[in-house]
Design a protein around this motif. Sequence first.
Motif, PDB file in Angstrom:
ATOM      1  N   ALA A  11       0.828  -1.209   0.000  1.00 18.17           N
ATOM      2  CA  ALA A  11       0.000   0.000   0.000  1.00 18.17           C
ATOM      3  C   ALA A  11       0.863   1.260   0.000  1.00 18.17           C
ATOM      4  CB  ALA A  11      -0.934  -0.015   1.207  1.00 18.17           C
ATOM      5  N   LEU A  12       1.911   1.254   0.828  1.00 15.82           N
ATOM      6  CA  LEU A  12       2.799   2.415   0.872  1.00 15.82           C
ATOM      7  C   LEU A  12       3.503   2.629  -0.463  1.00 15.82           C
ATOM      8  CD1 LEU A  12       4.464   1.948   4.399  1.00 15.82           C
ATOM      9  CD2 LEU A  12       2.774   3.664   3.741  1.00 15.82           C
ATOM     10  N   LEU A  13       3.879   1.542  -1.111  1.00 15.47           N
ATOM     11  CA  LEU A  13       4.574   1.649  -2.391  1.00 15.47           C
ATOM     12  C   LEU A  13       3.632   2.069  -3.503  1.00 15.47           C
ATOM     13  CD1 LEU A  13       7.299   1.198  -3.822  1.00 15.47           C
ATOM     14  CD2 LEU A  13       6.650  -1.201  -4.145  1.00 15.47           C
ATOM     15  N   ALA A  14       2.364   1.655  -3.413  1.00 17.15           N
ATOM     16  CA  ALA A  14       1.408   1.936  -4.487  1.00 17.15           C
ATOM     17  C   ALA A  14       1.086   3.417  -4.603  1.00 17.15           C
ATOM     18  CB  ALA A  14       0.123   1.134  -4.265  1.00 17.15           C
ATOM     19  N   VAL A  15       1.050   4.118  -3.464  1.00 19.42           N
ATOM     20  CA  VAL A  15       0.656   5.535  -3.490  1.00 19.42           C
ATOM     21  C   VAL A  15       1.642   6.388  -4.285  1.00 19.42           C
ATOM     22  CG1 VAL A  15       0.237   7.581  -2.074  1.00 19.42           C
ATOM     23  CG2 VAL A  15      -0.690   5.365  -1.371  1.00 19.42           C
ATOM     24  N   PRO A  16       2.950   6.390  -3.952  1.00 15.80           N
ATOM     25  CA  PRO A  16       3.872   7.217  -4.753  1.00 15.80           C
ATOM     26  C   PRO A  16       3.995   6.751  -6.197  1.00 15.80           C
ATOM     27  CG  PRO A  16       5.082   5.898  -3.161  1.00 15.80           C
ATOM     28  CD  PRO A  16       3.651   5.752  -2.816  1.00 15.80           C
ATOM     29  N   LEU A  17       3.934   5.427  -6.423  1.00 15.20           N
ATOM     30  CA  LEU A  17       4.027   4.952  -7.795  1.00 15.20           C
ATOM     31  C   LEU A  17       2.825   5.385  -8.614  1.00 15.20           C
ATOM     32  CD1 LEU A  17       5.445   1.316  -7.379  1.00 15.20           C
ATOM     33  CD2 LEU A  17       6.647   3.375  -8.130  1.00 15.20           C
ATOM     34  N   ALA A 243      10.354   4.554  -0.075  1.00 16.77           N
ATOM     35  CA  ALA A 243      11.476   3.802   0.482  1.00 16.77           C
ATOM     36  C   ALA A 243      11.006   2.673   1.385  1.00 16.77           C
ATOM     37  CB  ALA A 243      12.401   4.748   1.245  1.00 16.77           C
ATOM     38  N   VAL A 244      10.134   3.001   2.346  1.00 15.79           N
ATOM     39  CA  VAL A 244       9.677   1.997   3.306  1.00 15.79           C
ATOM     40  C   VAL A 244       8.864   0.904   2.610  1.00 15.79           C
ATOM     41  CG1 VAL A 244       8.258   1.605   5.349  1.00 15.79           C
ATOM     42  CG2 VAL A 244       9.723   3.625   5.222  1.00 15.79           C
ATOM     43  N   GLY A 245       7.971   1.299   1.701  1.00 19.91           N
ATOM     44  CA  GLY A 245       7.174   0.315   0.988  1.00 19.91           C
ATOM     45  C   GLY A 245       8.026  -0.627   0.173  1.00 19.91           C
ATOM     46  N   PHE A 246       9.016  -0.086  -0.503  1.00 22.02           N
ATOM     47  CA  PHE A 246       9.901  -0.919  -1.317  1.00 22.02           C
ATOM     48  C   PHE A 246      10.639  -1.926  -0.450  1.00 22.02           C
ATOM     49  CE2 PHE A 246      13.684  -1.920  -3.754  1.00 22.02           C
ATOM     50  CZ  PHE A 246      13.190  -2.073  -5.037  1.00 22.02           C
ATOM     51  N   ASN A 247      11.138  -1.480   0.716  1.00 21.50           N
ATOM     52  CA  ASN A 247      11.879  -2.385   1.594  1.00 21.50           C
ATOM     53  C   ASN A 247      10.986  -3.437   2.232  1.00 21.50           C
ATOM     54  OD1 ASN A 247      14.844  -1.652   1.857  1.00 21.50           O
ATOM     55  ND2 ASN A 247      13.904   0.349   2.052  1.00 21.50           N
ATOM     56  N   LEU A 248       9.750  -3.093   2.573  1.00 22.77           N
ATOM     57  CA  LEU A 248       8.833  -4.077   3.143  1.00 22.77           C
ATOM     58  C   LEU A 248       8.467  -5.149   2.123  1.00 22.77           C
ATOM     59  CD1 LEU A 248       6.397  -1.888   5.286  1.00 22.77           C
ATOM     60  CD2 LEU A 248       8.131  -3.484   6.105  1.00 22.77           C
ATOM     61  N   VAL A 249       8.283  -4.742   0.874  1.00 27.38           N
ATOM     62  CA  VAL A 249       7.940  -5.715  -0.166  1.00 27.38           C
ATOM     63  C   VAL A 249       9.122  -6.652  -0.436  1.00 27.38           C
ATOM     64  CG1 VAL A 249       7.375  -5.975  -2.607  1.00 27.38           C
ATOM     65  CG2 VAL A 249       6.171  -4.282  -1.229  1.00 27.38           C
ATOM     66  N   THR A 250      10.324  -6.095  -0.534  1.00 24.04           N
ATOM     67  CA  THR A 250      11.488  -6.966  -0.761  1.00 24.04           C
ATOM     68  C   THR A 250      11.770  -7.837   0.455  1.00 24.04           C
ATOM     69  OG1 THR A 250      12.952  -5.153  -0.059  1.00 24.04           O
ATOM     70  CG2 THR A 250      12.564  -5.409  -2.421  1.00 24.04           C
ATOM     71  N   ASP A 251      11.462  -7.318   1.657  1.00 18.75           N
ATOM     72  CA  ASP A 251      11.662  -8.113   2.865  1.00 18.75           C
ATOM     73  C   ASP A 251      10.800  -9.365   2.825  1.00 18.75           C
ATOM     74  OD1 ASP A 251      12.676  -8.429   5.669  1.00 18.75           O
ATOM     75  OD2 ASP A 251      10.540  -8.296   6.101  1.00 18.75           O
TER      76      ASP A 251
END
Length: 794
Positions: A11-17, A243-251
Amino acid sequence: MRRLRTLTGAALLAVPLALAVAGPWLAGEPGERAFPFADDGLLGTDFVGRDVARQVLLGGRSVVVVAVSATLLAYLLGVPAGLLAAATRRRWVDELLMRPLDLALAVPSLLLLILLAATAPPGPLTLVGIVALIGLPEITRITRAAALPLAHGPAMEAMRLYRETWWRRGPGYVGTGIRRVLLADVGVRFIGAIYLVATASFLGIGVAPDAADWAVMVDRNRTGLFLQPWSVAVPAALIVCLAVGFNLVTDRMLHTPAVPSPAPPPAPATTGDHVHDALLQVRELAATTAGRTLVDGVSFSLRAGEILAVIGASGSGKTTTARALLGEATPGVTHTGTITLAGRPVTTASPPEPGTVGYVPQQPGAALHPVRRIGAVLHEVARHQAPGASRSTRGRTVATTLERVSLPTDRRFLRRFPHQISGGQQQRLVIAHALLAHAVLLIADEPTTGQDALTREAVAGELTKLARAGIAVILLSHDLHLVRAVADQILVLHRGAAVESGPAAEVLAVPRHRHTRQLLATPPARPPATVRPDRPLLRVTDLSAAHRDGGRRHEVLRDVNLAVAAGRCLAVVGRSGSGKTTLARCIAGLHPAHTGQVSLAGQRLAAHLDRRQPHELGAIQYVFQDARASFDPYRSVVDQIGRPARRLRDATPDRAHHTARHLLDRVGLAEHTATRRPDRLSGGELHRAALARALASEPRVLICDETTAGLDRVTRHGILTLLDELRRDLRLAVVVISHDRDVVAHLADHVVVLDDGVVVDSGPADALLHHADHPLTRALLYTGPATAPTPSNP
């Protein structure tokens, strides 16, 4: 919880993208400018009076596109370069690739950005190239470090022996093996790219200093933070979400969901002096996964200064039990029962306090820091235990501890790296770490695997000394000679359950359970071999070989001569470090740095396996000591068994699969078992699979390097019987590298004894096993305690 984190990250990654993609179409036409940092519009105005909301909609594309493009370009260049540096066997190629990148790493990224900015024309493409070049050296170095052990490990060497395709070796095996490291790195690298994009914009590279860009907005609007906080907070929050969304998804991609262990029930009341005084108490320990029981209600206790030997066949639950004592569990495994160490409960949620439990793994090098010097780590452990102590006091503590485990204390030894010392020294170094940390319990997992008789005796002495010092020791071992020498108590596991336990003298003298009797049974003696003057199939003449230690050349074999005929078995024995494995690798072409001659049926073979013809590769196959490490963990076992037939005999896929099925039946391994990946097979099953793979190319010579090391007596006897049948039925010339007298007695027709790279004794197996004259031969092959002097230090 992990699923919630993944959904949050998405969700965090989807907003900026989404804003970066759709924002420019939603922004509309620009309006008239107002006063700077005013309240006009939804989010006010920025430092030049523009609508902040519109700038936010427009500002994502440049950040995301440039940062993603630069990160992707850096990986597209860095990963292949790192893989090439790791995989090459020519040192000059590695130096040519890595030294310029090391120089680039020595320059701060900001200074490098300024230098590149001064010489490059401004523009988005320039910015992408600069940011990629700045990230390239680190990505290349990380890739090389992660790929190096895979590119030169047993699995890669096994694939080279049957000339596997570069696609399966590179992207298929090494690439898959390093993907977790790269995933962990890409998040950090992406955030760094965003930082560099913002910094470059301020220097006039890429986007203009007043352009609609989230990073530029944060920098240029910070002067009006208290007048119009939205102009800074909104773009900053979007960058943080990215940044946080990307790291959570890769985690989420890095972890396999684990089933947490439930809280243990209250420990049952116990009686008895042994339990009352116990340092360690285990009650009804069970471990289950996917409907399968790994450990089933195991209970035992151990007092300080006692040695408990845990024995059992491969897959009986020994390692799972030991990991539970460390507060560890394999993902997907659930523990129940109670474990109490020094009055403190142990679970996966509350493991033992750091330093309380020492663990000596089967491969001790895996427990040591590979790029830190021995002395630095020892001093760090001592400093952690006594923060206020002076450096000289810590030095005396370290020296005393090293003396306790029979290791050198001089500066030269302390400045070495772990890979520069022998396996036995690595093992004692791990014990030294435990002693420095004041461990009360030491768990030793197969400490004598692949060790000669003299080294095994030294290990027994070290374990006894530790017990006398008041440390409780748990020994996981198939080495019954070691168990008889040191154990106070014995626990026998069979299919996860404790089938017998008690004082060592009682269990060894009068075993009650059928499985215990099988483990302790002496294998039947092989009838004396009739010596026939067969013509040698494999001949080694005047072979000398060397290793490089930095810039120095260390000779490990000198003028070795041997021969073995078809249907015969030659055993090569010697102390650890005497050159046995190097000799075997020279024969197989895995160690080309040698002089002399290796001949097969009178035809000289090239020193390097890459220069051998396919039929020559197929004629000599190698079975590695660590069967698990010699398989690609990402492909099924049956697929790998059929590959030598395809690569060396040009078999069709159907024919290769038929060959694999036939060999699986020949070695006694069920096909449905072999359709799994290697991590789902036991040690004995993998040893059988390794034999089947080696036979798939229809070899004439089979080299077995400690192929029964770490196996229980029952499994080992099955492997030896199978090898004996195969070499007789297929007329194989077998070269066995072994420290185990039972292996030599079961298989060998002829024995060669190596000491410090030189053949010091040789002759028929029966003669050397029972009437040896050389003191080293007697020490290595005599069944009783070694009384002969140690000939040399390996």
